[in-house]
Scaffold this motif. Structure first.
Motif, PDB file in Angstrom:
ATOM      1  N   GLY A 135      17.792 -10.247   7.390  1.00 53.98           N
ATOM      2  CA  GLY A 135      17.440 -10.839   8.680  1.00 53.98           C
ATOM      3  C   GLY A 135      18.575 -11.503   9.407  1.00 53.98           C
ATOM      4  O   GLY A 135      18.373 -12.150  10.422  1.00 53.98           O
ATOM      5  N   LYS A 136      19.805 -11.353   8.889  1.00 53.31           N
ATOM      6  CA  LYS A 136      20.942 -12.012   9.547  1.00 53.31           C
ATOM      7  C   LYS A 136      21.977 -10.973   9.951  1.00 53.31           C
ATOM      8  O   LYS A 136      22.095  -9.920   9.324  1.00 53.31           O
ATOM      9  CB  LYS A 136      21.622 -12.986   8.583  1.00 53.31           C
ATOM     10  N   PHE A 137      22.749 -11.320  10.983  1.00 50.17           N
ATOM     11  CA  PHE A 137      23.944 -10.517  11.243  1.00 50.17           C
ATOM     12  C   PHE A 137      25.137 -11.458  11.348  1.00 50.17           C
ATOM     13  O   PHE A 137      24.984 -12.663  11.523  1.00 50.17           O
ATOM     14  CB  PHE A 137      23.775  -9.636  12.484  1.00 50.17           C
ATOM     15  N   TYR A 138      26.315 -10.879  11.216  1.00 47.11           N
ATOM     16  CA  TYR A 138      27.522 -11.690  11.054  1.00 47.11           C
ATOM     17  C   TYR A 138      28.502 -11.404  12.165  1.00 47.11           C
ATOM     18  O   TYR A 138      28.762 -10.254  12.498  1.00 47.11           O
ATOM     19  CB  TYR A 138      28.171 -11.410   9.685  1.00 47.11           C
ATOM     20  N   MET A 139      29.053 -12.461  12.736  1.00 45.54           N
ATOM     21  CA  MET A 139      29.977 -12.308  13.860  1.00 45.54           C
ATOM     22  C   MET A 139      31.229 -13.117  13.610  1.00 45.54           C
ATOM     23  O   MET A 139      31.192 -14.341  13.622  1.00 45.54           O
ATOM     24  CB  MET A 139      29.300 -12.803  15.138  1.00 45.54           C
ATOM     25  N   PRO A 140      32.343 -12.452  13.352  1.00 43.65           N
ATOM     26  CA  PRO A 140      33.599 -13.191  13.203  1.00 43.65           C
ATOM     27  C   PRO A 140      34.134 -13.583  14.580  1.00 43.65           C
ATOM     28  O   PRO A 140      34.118 -12.784  15.508  1.00 43.65           O
ATOM     29  CB  PRO A 140      34.539 -12.189  12.541  1.00 43.65           C
TER      30      PRO A 140
ATOM     31  N   ARG B 289      18.901 -12.428  13.252  1.00 47.04           N
ATOM     32  CA  ARG B 289      18.921 -11.166  13.994  1.00 47.04           C
ATOM     33  C   ARG B 289      18.156 -11.191  15.304  1.00 47.04           C
ATOM     34  O   ARG B 289      18.346 -10.355  16.150  1.00 47.04           O
ATOM     35  CB  ARG B 289      18.339 -10.051  13.123  1.00 47.04           C
ATOM     36  N   SER B 290      17.256 -12.154  15.432  1.00 41.29           N
ATOM     37  CA  SER B 290      16.422 -12.104  16.631  1.00 41.29           C
ATOM     38  C   SER B 290      17.085 -12.755  17.825  1.00 41.29           C
ATOM     39  O   SER B 290      16.580 -12.674  18.920  1.00 41.29           O
ATOM     40  CB  SER B 290      15.103 -12.812  16.331  1.00 41.29           C
ATOM     41  N   THR B 291      18.219 -13.415  17.637  1.00 42.70           N
ATOM     42  CA  THR B 291      18.772 -14.166  18.746  1.00 42.70           C
ATOM     43  C   THR B 291      20.286 -14.155  18.710  1.00 42.70           C
ATOM     44  O   THR B 291      20.891 -13.910  17.684  1.00 42.70           O
ATOM     45  CB  THR B 291      18.270 -15.628  18.723  1.00 42.70           C
ATOM     46  N   PHE B 292      20.884 -14.412  19.860  1.00 44.29           N
ATOM     47  CA  PHE B 292      22.333 -14.479  19.959  1.00 44.29           C
ATOM     48  C   PHE B 292      22.727 -15.927  20.240  1.00 44.29           C
ATOM     49  O   PHE B 292      23.573 -16.205  21.071  1.00 44.29           O
ATOM     50  CB  PHE B 292      22.790 -13.578  21.123  1.00 44.29           C
ATOM     51  N   ASP B 293      22.096 -16.857  19.530  1.00 51.54           N
ATOM     52  CA  ASP B 293      22.245 -18.276  19.839  1.00 51.54           C
ATOM     53  C   ASP B 293      23.367 -18.865  18.984  1.00 51.54           C
ATOM     54  O   ASP B 293      23.203 -19.067  17.786  1.00 51.54           O
ATOM     55  CB  ASP B 293      20.913 -18.966  19.541  1.00 51.54           C
ATOM     56  N   LEU B 294      24.484 -19.161  19.593  1.00 52.30           N
ATOM     57  CA  LEU B 294      25.611 -19.675  18.827  1.00 52.30           C
ATOM     58  C   LEU B 294      25.359 -21.077  18.301  1.00 52.30           C
ATOM     59  O   LEU B 294      25.952 -21.491  17.311  1.00 52.30           O
ATOM     60  CB  LEU B 294      26.871 -19.681  19.712  1.00 52.30           C
ATOM     61  N   ASP B 295      24.477 -21.846  18.957  1.00 59.85           N
ATOM     62  CA  ASP B 295      24.230 -23.218  18.507  1.00 59.85           C
ATOM     63  C   ASP B 295      23.561 -23.257  17.145  1.00 59.85           C
ATOM     64  O   ASP B 295      23.673 -24.237  16.422  1.00 59.85           O
ATOM     65  CB  ASP B 295      23.322 -23.950  19.511  1.00 59.85           C
ATOM     66  N   HIS B 296      22.834 -22.195  16.803  1.00 57.83           N
ATOM     67  CA  HIS B 296      22.149 -22.196  15.515  1.00 57.83           C
ATOM     68  C   HIS B 296      22.797 -21.237  14.535  1.00 57.83           C
ATOM     69  O   HIS B 296      22.143 -20.681  13.669  1.00 57.83           O
ATOM     70  CB  HIS B 296      20.670 -21.823  15.709  1.00 57.83           C
ATOM     71  N   SER B 297      24.103 -21.065  14.678  1.00 55.87           N
ATOM     72  CA  SER B 297      24.804 -20.194  13.736  1.00 55.87           C
ATOM     73  C   SER B 297      25.306 -21.029  12.573  1.00 55.87           C
ATOM     74  O   SER B 297      25.489 -22.235  12.682  1.00 55.87           O
ATOM     75  CB  SER B 297      25.971 -19.515  14.440  1.00 55.87           C
ATOM     76  N   ASP B 298      25.538 -20.362  11.466  1.00 59.39           N
ATOM     77  CA  ASP B 298      25.989 -21.059  10.270  1.00 59.39           C
ATOM     78  C   ASP B 298      27.335 -20.485   9.861  1.00 59.39           C
ATOM     79  O   ASP B 298      27.461 -19.284   9.649  1.00 59.39           O
ATOM     80  CB  ASP B 298      24.967 -20.868   9.142  1.00 59.39           C
ATOM     81  N   GLN B 299      28.334 -21.351   9.777  1.00 59.40           N
ATOM     82  CA  GLN B 299      29.655 -20.868   9.398  1.00 59.40           C
ATOM     83  C   GLN B 299      29.867 -20.980   7.898  1.00 59.40           C
ATOM     84  O   GLN B 299      30.757 -20.360   7.347  1.00 59.40           O
ATOM     85  CB  GLN B 299      30.666 -21.744  10.134  1.00 59.40           C
TER      86      GLN B 299
END
Lengths: 171, 315
Positions: free
Chosen positions: B164-169, B144-154
């Motif tokens: 503490g997480k948000f989800y972006m399709p 939630r603290s960042t909009f960093d796509l490199d550290h996203s988990d699919q």
């Protein structure tokens, strides 16, 4: 205060029950009926009127599955349930409404969400984007007595593909 | 001194054909010269192959040097329906619906409502006849603290939403300035009038330049022949017909549904109501209201792809 809520519910009702509001005239918005899905409906099977006003042990015993977690300081049934007609709900100004008009009731306190619901921006709609669509009422997704959205289980868990490179744990 | 044996049947046939053909056919080059004639005759239709899969003249040459009439298109769609029936045993209808006039599709996603349950991914696979290893929609779990796509988990699983997480399709953004359209060396992919970027699967050669060009990793390749679990029989030429092995595919905003006025499958499946879809050119639609009122975010704005997919945060 009464005039304000009356005015608000009047606007609310006119928005829901007319077709020409914030969408094309050809849009028809049907509300998915909630009454058919209520398991203990009609309430007049057991109730002639609602006399009890506080949620206590007797209420929990008679209505299995009931959990009350909505504004726990306010545990008055008659805030929402019409004491004169158990099959209906009641607004703050005394108007009696059916279970299918429950967004009017919820919108009294959750005004911004209620307004967004009338515009199709909150909640779920299925059907056609340029024609007839069916809109779900509040209680289709939110339990009115414990409205906080419940966590869900994911579907389609990994491994989803044979060709996926798994995240490597660096030590 | 000739080695001819007058009772040799091949040299007899060769001599007979020699009469009709200008180039002298001798016994030595009998098969070399006559096989060409046989091949030409089979293309022409004299030796009709038993299945539709065998290359017909039209399929081989793709007939791309002339503009197809409506009758030609109907024949092609009928041939594709027949091929699908032979491959997968299901009766399907393949249509070629044109874009509706005065429509540009926009998709809006409320990131505070998405809880990452992936029901949209599952519905998309069913609607679009996808092989189970391919998903058009990838849901990224981000801190939630960042909009960093490199550290996203699919590849998360379990009970969502995790604290503490948000989800972006993420799916194809149907960019107005699409890099994939510019990268395709043979113009097998293009942007239609209603905003959807489509692929002609019969034209795609599978070079995957478009996959390299796409900054959102929206495109998938069919490394093997797709085997959908259950085939959706209502298909469209440009979107959800069953694709052959070796072509690229991606989200098409369910144009087999949306060009007929229905919502896409992912929107109908979303249980939280996070997705909103409609015609951006209609001033009274929900998406026009969202476009005017909300603070909108697009992915990788600095690349100037001008996507049609917008994210917003709204209680």
């Amino acid at each position: 205060m009464i005039i304000r809520t009356a005015l608000f519910s009047l606007i609310f009702a006119s928005i829901i029950f007319s077709n020409a509001h914030a969408s094309e005239d050809s849009d028809q918005i049907k509300i998915l009926s909630r009454i058919e899905k209520l398991q203990t409906y009609p309430c007049t099977q057991c109730h002639k009127g609602i006399k009890i006003n506080v949620v206590d042990k007797e209420v929990y015993d008679k209505h299995p599955g009931l959990k009350f977690k909505h504004l726990s300081e306010v545990r008055l049934c008659r805030t929402c349930h019409d004491p004169a007609n158990p099959n209906h709900l009641v607004l703050l100004n005394g108007t009696s409404i059916t279970f299918d008009e429950v967004p009017q009731l919820c919108g009294q306190c959750h005004g911004k969400i209620g307004f967004n619901w009338t515009r199709g921006l909150h909640g779920k709609q299925v059907g056609s984007w340029n024609g007839e669509k069916t809109r779900w009422v509040c209680t289709e997704c939110h339990n009115p007595h414990a409205p906080k959205y419940k966590p869900m289980e994911t579907v389609l868990n990994p491994p989803m593909s044979d060709y996926v490179i798994r995240k490597v744990e660096h030590k | 001194m000739s080695n001819e044996n007058k009772f040799d049947p091949i040299s007899r046939v060769a001599k007979a054909i020699n009469v009709f053909v200008s180039k002298p056919i001798e016994r030595r080059n009998f098969f070399k010269n006559t096989s060409g004639i046989l091949a030409a005759l089979s293309f022409g239709g004299l030796f009709k192959p038993k299945t539709a899969k065998a290359m017909s003249f039209e399929a081989f040459f793709q007939q791309h040097y002339r503009r197809l009439t409506d009758a030609d298109k109907k024949k092609i769609l009928a041939r594709l329906e027949k091929e699908t029936k032979e491959e997968y045993g299901v009766d399907v209808t393949i249509e070629d619906t044109q874009p509706l006039p005065g429509v540009k599709f926009g998709y809006f996603l409320n990131l505070l409502k998405c809880n990452g349950n992936r029901k949209c991914v599952e519905a998309c696979q069913k609607e679009n006849n996808l092989d189970p290893s391919i998903t058009y929609i990838k849901v990224l779990e981000m801190s939630r603290s960042t909009f960093d796509l490199d550290h996203s988990d699919q590849f998360y699983s379990g009970t969502v939403p995790k604290p503490g997480k948000f989800y972006m399709p993420v799916q194809c953004q149907q960019c107005d300035n699409a890099p994939c359209v510019k990268a395709c060396p043979i113009s097998a992919t293009w942007k239609e009038k209603d905003g959807i970027v489509v692929i002609d699967y019969n034209w795609c050669i599978g070079c995957r330049y478009c996959m390299v060009a796409c900054p959102y990793e929206a495109r998938s390749f069919n490394f093997k022949k797709p085997e959908p679990k259950a085939i959706n029989p209502k298909q469209n030429y440009l979107s959800n017909r069953v694709r052959p092995r070796g072509v690229v595919e991606k989200c098409t905003f369910c144009l087999q549904r949306t060009r007929k006025g229905l919502y896409p499958a992912c929107m109908e499946a979303c249980p939280t109501g996070a997705r909103k879809f409609g015609n951006m050119l209609d001033p009274k639609s929900e998406v026009s209201t969202l476009f005017k009122e909300k603070k909108l975010y697009i992915l990788k704005e600095e690349l100037n792809t001008i996507p049609s997919f917008y994210y917003y945060f709204d209680e």
